[in-house]
Design a protein around this motif. Structure first.
Motif, PDB file in Angstrom:
ATOM      1  N   THR A  47      16.831 -18.736   1.775  1.00  0.00           N
ATOM      2  CA  THR A  47      17.616 -18.535   3.026  1.00  0.00           C
ATOM      3  C   THR A  47      18.802 -17.326   3.021  1.00  0.00           C
ATOM      4  O   THR A  47      19.126 -16.990   3.996  1.00  0.00           O
ATOM      5  CB  THR A  47      18.516 -19.955   3.268  1.00  0.00           C
ATOM      6  OG1 THR A  47      19.234 -20.214   2.189  1.00  0.00           O
ATOM      7  CG2 THR A  47      17.481 -21.065   3.569  1.00  0.00           C
ATOM      8  N   GLU A  48      19.025 -16.883   1.717  1.00  0.00           N
ATOM      9  CA  GLU A  48      19.637 -15.634   1.635  1.00  0.00           C
ATOM     10  C   GLU A  48      19.169 -14.559   2.084  1.00  0.00           C
ATOM     11  O   GLU A  48      19.560 -13.523   2.816  1.00  0.00           O
ATOM     12  CB  GLU A  48      20.383 -15.583   0.191  1.00  0.00           C
ATOM     13  CG  GLU A  48      21.341 -14.459  -0.065  1.00  0.00           C
ATOM     14  CD  GLU A  48      22.511 -14.338   0.546  1.00  0.00           C
ATOM     15  OE1 GLU A  48      22.960 -13.491   1.177  1.00  0.00           O
ATOM     16  OE2 GLU A  48      23.137 -15.369   0.549  1.00  0.00           O
ATOM     17  N   LEU A  49      17.764 -14.416   1.699  1.00  0.00           N
ATOM     18  CA  LEU A  49      17.003 -13.104   1.853  1.00  0.00           C
ATOM     19  C   LEU A  49      16.437 -13.011   3.183  1.00  0.00           C
ATOM     20  O   LEU A  49      16.330 -12.069   3.886  1.00  0.00           O
ATOM     21  CB  LEU A  49      15.681 -13.104   0.877  1.00  0.00           C
ATOM     22  CG  LEU A  49      15.986 -13.208  -0.532  1.00  0.00           C
ATOM     23  CD1 LEU A  49      14.821 -13.255  -1.441  1.00  0.00           C
ATOM     24  CD2 LEU A  49      16.777 -11.643  -0.956  1.00  0.00           C
ATOM     25  N   VAL A  50      16.155 -14.272   3.902  1.00  0.00           N
ATOM     26  CA  VAL A  50      15.497 -14.246   5.094  1.00  0.00           C
ATOM     27  C   VAL A  50      16.431 -15.167   6.020  1.00  0.00           C
ATOM     28  O   VAL A  50      15.819 -16.553   6.179  1.00  0.00           O
ATOM     29  CB  VAL A  50      14.061 -14.596   5.107  1.00  0.00           C
ATOM     30  CG1 VAL A  50      13.459 -14.695   6.494  1.00  0.00           C
ATOM     31  CG2 VAL A  50      13.280 -13.734   4.248  1.00  0.00           C
ATOM     32  N   GLY A  74      17.217 -15.426   9.219  1.00  0.00           N
ATOM     33  CA  GLY A  74      16.588 -15.665  10.774  1.00  0.00           C
ATOM     34  C   GLY A  74      15.644 -16.920  11.024  1.00  0.00           C
ATOM     35  O   GLY A  74      15.567 -17.803  10.008  1.00  0.00           O
ATOM     36  N   ARG A  75      15.038 -16.745  12.092  1.00  0.00           N
ATOM     37  CA  ARG A  75      13.878 -17.500  12.378  1.00  0.00           C
ATOM     38  C   ARG A  75      12.700 -17.911  11.473  1.00  0.00           C
ATOM     39  O   ARG A  75      12.070 -18.745  11.727  1.00  0.00           O
ATOM     40  CB  ARG A  75      13.481 -17.579  13.891  1.00  0.00           C
ATOM     41  CG  ARG A  75      14.608 -17.629  14.810  1.00  0.00           C
ATOM     42  CD  ARG A  75      14.037 -17.766  16.328  1.00  0.00           C
ATOM     43  NE  ARG A  75      12.864 -18.487  16.555  1.00  0.00           N
ATOM     44  CZ  ARG A  75      12.885 -19.668  17.019  1.00  0.00           C
ATOM     45  NH1 ARG A  75      14.361 -20.343  16.943  1.00  0.00           N
ATOM     46  NH2 ARG A  75      11.839 -20.369  17.373  1.00  0.00           N
ATOM     47  N   GLY A  76      12.595 -16.816  10.475  1.00  0.00           N
ATOM     48  CA  GLY A  76      11.587 -16.975   9.526  1.00  0.00           C
ATOM     49  C   GLY A  76      11.692 -17.870   8.523  1.00  0.00           C
ATOM     50  O   GLY A  76      11.099 -17.769   7.540  1.00  0.00           O
ATOM     51  N   VAL A  77      13.006 -18.784   8.465  1.00  0.00           N
ATOM     52  CA  VAL A  77      13.560 -19.189   7.211  1.00  0.00           C
ATOM     53  C   VAL A  77      12.383 -20.375   6.963  1.00  0.00           C
ATOM     54  O   VAL A  77      12.044 -20.763   5.774  1.00  0.00           O
ATOM     55  CB  VAL A  77      14.848 -19.976   7.528  1.00  0.00           C
ATOM     56  CG1 VAL A  77      14.729 -20.877   8.644  1.00  0.00           C
ATOM     57  CG2 VAL A  77      15.145 -20.319   6.217  1.00  0.00           C
ATOM     58  N   ALA A  78      11.778 -20.994   8.059  1.00  0.00           N
ATOM     59  CA  ALA A  78      10.824 -22.172   7.667  1.00  0.00           C
ATOM     60  C   ALA A  78       9.639 -21.649   6.780  1.00  0.00           C
ATOM     61  O   ALA A  78       8.971 -22.592   6.218  1.00  0.00           O
ATOM     62  CB  ALA A  78      10.456 -22.931   9.178  1.00  0.00           C
ATOM     63  N   LEU A  79       9.067 -20.456   7.228  1.00  0.00           N
ATOM     64  CA  LEU A  79       8.179 -19.981   6.655  1.00  0.00           C
ATOM     65  C   LEU A  79       8.293 -19.544   5.027  1.00  0.00           C
ATOM     66  O   LEU A  79       7.757 -19.982   4.190  1.00  0.00           O
ATOM     67  CB  LEU A  79       7.478 -18.647   7.032  1.00  0.00           C
ATOM     68  CG  LEU A  79       6.170 -18.078   6.686  1.00  0.00           C
ATOM     69  CD1 LEU A  79       4.987 -19.037   6.557  1.00  0.00           C
ATOM     70  CD2 LEU A  79       6.023 -16.830   7.453  1.00  0.00           C
ATOM     71  N   VAL A  80       9.608 -18.910   4.875  1.00  0.00           N
ATOM     72  CA  VAL A  80       9.985 -18.596   3.409  1.00  0.00           C
ATOM     73  C   VAL A  80      10.287 -19.666   2.405  1.00  0.00           C
ATOM     74  O   VAL A  80      10.270 -19.684   1.433  1.00  0.00           O
ATOM     75  CB  VAL A  80      10.819 -17.334   3.340  1.00  0.00           C
ATOM     76  CG1 VAL A  80      10.409 -16.073   4.245  1.00  0.00           C
ATOM     77  CG2 VAL A  80      12.267 -17.886   4.087  1.00  0.00           C
ATOM     78  N   THR A  81      10.741 -20.975   3.109  1.00  0.00           N
ATOM     79  CA  THR A  81      11.027 -21.877   2.191  1.00  0.00           C
ATOM     80  C   THR A  81       9.960 -23.075   1.918  1.00  0.00           C
ATOM     81  O   THR A  81      10.105 -24.002   1.482  1.00  0.00           O
ATOM     82  CB  THR A  81      12.111 -22.568   3.048  1.00  0.00           C
ATOM     83  OG1 THR A  81      12.083 -23.224   4.527  1.00  0.00           O
ATOM     84  CG2 THR A  81      13.566 -21.872   3.169  1.00  0.00           C
ATOM     85  N   ALA A  82       8.793 -22.734   2.791  1.00  0.00           N
ATOM     86  CA  ALA A  82       7.820 -23.557   2.357  1.00  0.00           C
ATOM     87  C   ALA A  82       7.365 -23.992   1.206  1.00  0.00           C
ATOM     88  O   ALA A  82       7.083 -25.201   0.523  1.00  0.00           O
ATOM     89  CB  ALA A  82       6.446 -23.343   3.353  1.00  0.00           C
ATOM     90  N   LEU A  83       7.044 -22.812   0.486  1.00  0.00           N
ATOM     91  CA  LEU A  83       6.737 -22.986  -0.928  1.00  0.00           C
ATOM     92  C   LEU A  83       7.800 -23.523  -1.771  1.00  0.00           C
ATOM     93  O   LEU A  83       7.688 -24.408  -2.552  1.00  0.00           O
ATOM     94  CB  LEU A  83       6.398 -21.686  -1.532  1.00  0.00           C
ATOM     95  CG  LEU A  83       5.783 -21.742  -3.115  1.00  0.00           C
ATOM     96  CD1 LEU A  83       4.798 -22.513  -3.195  1.00  0.00           C
ATOM     97  CD2 LEU A  83       5.672 -20.329  -3.449  1.00  0.00           C
ATOM     98  N   PRO A  84       9.161 -23.228  -1.618  1.00  0.00           N
ATOM     99  CA  PRO A  84      10.250 -23.845  -2.426  1.00  0.00           C
ATOM    100  C   PRO A  84      10.343 -25.349  -2.323  1.00  0.00           C
ATOM    101  O   PRO A  84      10.727 -26.236  -3.200  1.00  0.00           O
ATOM    102  CB  PRO A  84      11.471 -22.905  -2.264  1.00  0.00           C
ATOM    103  CG  PRO A  84      10.900 -21.730  -1.643  1.00  0.00           C
ATOM    104  CD  PRO A  84       9.725 -21.938  -1.117  1.00  0.00           C
ATOM    105  N   LEU A  85      10.225 -25.584  -0.915  1.00  0.00           N
ATOM    106  CA  LEU A  85      10.356 -27.157  -0.709  1.00  0.00           C
ATOM    107  C   LEU A  85       9.345 -27.796  -1.210  1.00  0.00           C
ATOM    108  O   LEU A  85       9.147 -29.005  -1.544  1.00  0.00           O
ATOM    109  CB  LEU A  85      10.325 -27.251   0.902  1.00  0.00           C
ATOM    110  CG  LEU A  85      11.758 -26.750   1.398  1.00  0.00           C
ATOM    111  CD1 LEU A  85      11.524 -26.918   3.178  1.00  0.00           C
ATOM    112  CD2 LEU A  85      12.904 -27.658   1.179  1.00  0.00           C
TER     113      LEU A  85
END
Length: 479
Positions: free
Chosen positions: A360-363, A365-376
């Protein structure tokens, strides 16, 4: 027991899992329907808060007495009553014509869920032993993990399909056909009370339901829950005075239980067993942490990034998938792995949360759901290992006859943890909104992380104690 007995126990477990699923689902499914309910019923913020918190309050208040009553009388009867009441109250909420009716229905829903939940754990204790019990609790953990984390997704689908005018009603009504179908199945497959208990022990049980203990525990738990649940409705800080009063009442409750000559509401000797004592503490702090993830993430996505209810629900799905798969796996290996599995699970959750904060620090914006998928997904895998294995270990030394009340105490700790955690996470989250939604979300996750780390420290201590006991020649009982 023969193949037919095994098949019957599997059918009973399936009925229990369905009940656990619908009660867990209603913890989170209503979140995405809040805007529709506000608009259609012209609900105030206080009304919405009561709708959300009333369920948790009545749920937490009846867990221990319901577990004790199921142990003493009939788990099947309490199970059936809970399903019937849950279905009826769901129908009332779904057909409501005013916000006050929705709130009343939700509080009765919570009461019914509190009746049901300890019966599920008690029945698993009664029907399964050893590795079979571990697998059964693993399946229960999967059902609870899926229901809680998939609630926003299912709610988003219902609101999208039926529209904002009627979709919120189906968030409640979806429980009704499930409950109607479950009742005859549960009557057929769940075990009836044993004749020896009904004839030989029944008289004593009816004389020892401990009404004073029930009253003291209800007042104490309620006093602890209310300030956390309703902190945003009351002005000033006077509500926090309830906490020391509640602690005094709970101290009186402990004293009463120690001196009660008949069978007490809670067997306090359970807390002399490290597995139960430390497992309950782990559950309290872990539930204080992980439930805050969904609360803050859905707010961030819907209010901060303007995601639709459906997209917000889909964004939390990786956590649900990871949790479901790991719960089943954890239940299968907990008998061999013991407390180290809880340590591993909490460590994985920690890694997943730190990675989520970094994404969430790196991205932002609205792409946060995509980049947090793997960590979640990673955090969900750890969560599934924690919930299923900790429940098995915590209840491993509890006699099946007391499984309901012991489970009620454990789950009351979970409800207390959820209320306190949501309050702490919410305070940090809303207090940081002036710095932007991404920052507020990360600050909220920081509180979640602290709770998880406390649970991890207790789990490590439990593992060290367990290893020392094995080294000295003491062996853990079969789980």
């Amino acid at each position: 027991m023969g193949a037919s007995g095994l098949e019957r126990r599997r059918h009973a477990l399936a009925a229990c899992l369905v009940a656990a699923f619908i009660t867990g689902l209603d913890v989170s499914i209503v979140n995405v329907a809040l805007p529709s309910i506000r608009e259609q019923l012209r609900a105030t913020e206080v009304g919405l808060q009561w709708m959300l918190c009333g369920y948790a309050l009545s749920f937490g208040l009846v867990l221990v007495p319901a577990g004790r009553l199921g142990d003493a009388r009939s788990r099947r009867a309490l199970f059936l009553a809970g399903v019937a009441l849950f279905s009826l109250s769901s129908a009332v909420s779904g057909l409501a014509w005013s916000m006050s009716v929705v709130v009343a229905g939700r509080m009765v829903q919570g009461l019914a869920a509190g009746l049901l939940t300890p019966q599920v754990s008690g029945l698993i204790q009664q029907l399964f032993q050893g590795q079979e019990r571990g697998r059964a609790f693993g399946a229960l953990g999967a059902a609870l993990g899926i229901s809680t984390t998939a609630g926003p997704l299912i709610g988003g689908v219902l609101v999208t399909v039926f529209g904002p005018e009627h979709g919120w009603r189906w968030v409640f009504l979806v429980n009704v056909p499930i409950g109607i179908a479950l009742l005859p199945v549960a009557w057929r497959v769940l075990p009836a009370p044993r004749p020896a208990r009904a004839a030989g022990l029944g008289v004593r049980r009816r004389e020892s339901m401990d009404p004073v203990g029930v009253g003291l525990l209800g007042v104490g738990v309620g006093g602890l829950l209310v300030p956390f649940i309703h902190q945003y409705q009351w002005e000033g800080n006077a509500e926090w005075l309830l906490i020391p009063v509640a602690l005094v009442v709970l101290a009186v409750f402990v004293g009463w239980e120690r001196t009660y000559r008949l069978e007490p509401l809670v067997d306090l000797t359970l807390f002399r067993r490290p597995s139960y004592n430390l497992g309950t503490v782990i559950a309290l702090f872990y539930f204080a942490g992980f439930t805050g993830i969904f609360f803050t993430f859905t707010l961030y996505l819907q209010s901060g990034l303007h995601y639709s209810p459906l997209m917000a629900g889909l964004s939390i799905t990786p956590f649900a998938l990871g949790s479901a798969g790991a719960s089943v796996a954890g239940g299968r290996i907990v008998a061999r792995a013991g407390p180290r599995l809880v340590v591993v699970g909490l460590s994985i959750v920690t890694v997943g949360l730190v990675a989520t904060m970094a994404m969430t620090e790196l991205v932002p914006g609205r792409g946060v759901a995509l980049v947090t998928a793997l960590p979640l997904l990673v955090a969900g895998i750890g969560s599934g290992l924690v919930i299923s294995s900790n429940q098995v270990i915590t209840l491993s030394e509890v006699p099946p006859a007391g499984g309901g009340s012991a489970s009620g105490v454990l789950q009351t700790g979970q409800r207390l943890g959820t209320a306190m955690g949501n309050a702490a996470v919410g305070s940090m989250f809303f207090g940081s909104l002036r710095d932007g939604w991404p920052t507020a979300f990360r600050h909220g996750l920081l509180v979640v992380l602290v709770c998880v780390l406390i649970a991890l420290a207790v789990a490590v201590y439990h593992l060290i104690q367990d290893l020392r006991a094995q080294t000295s020649g003491w062996h853990r009982p079969a789980r």
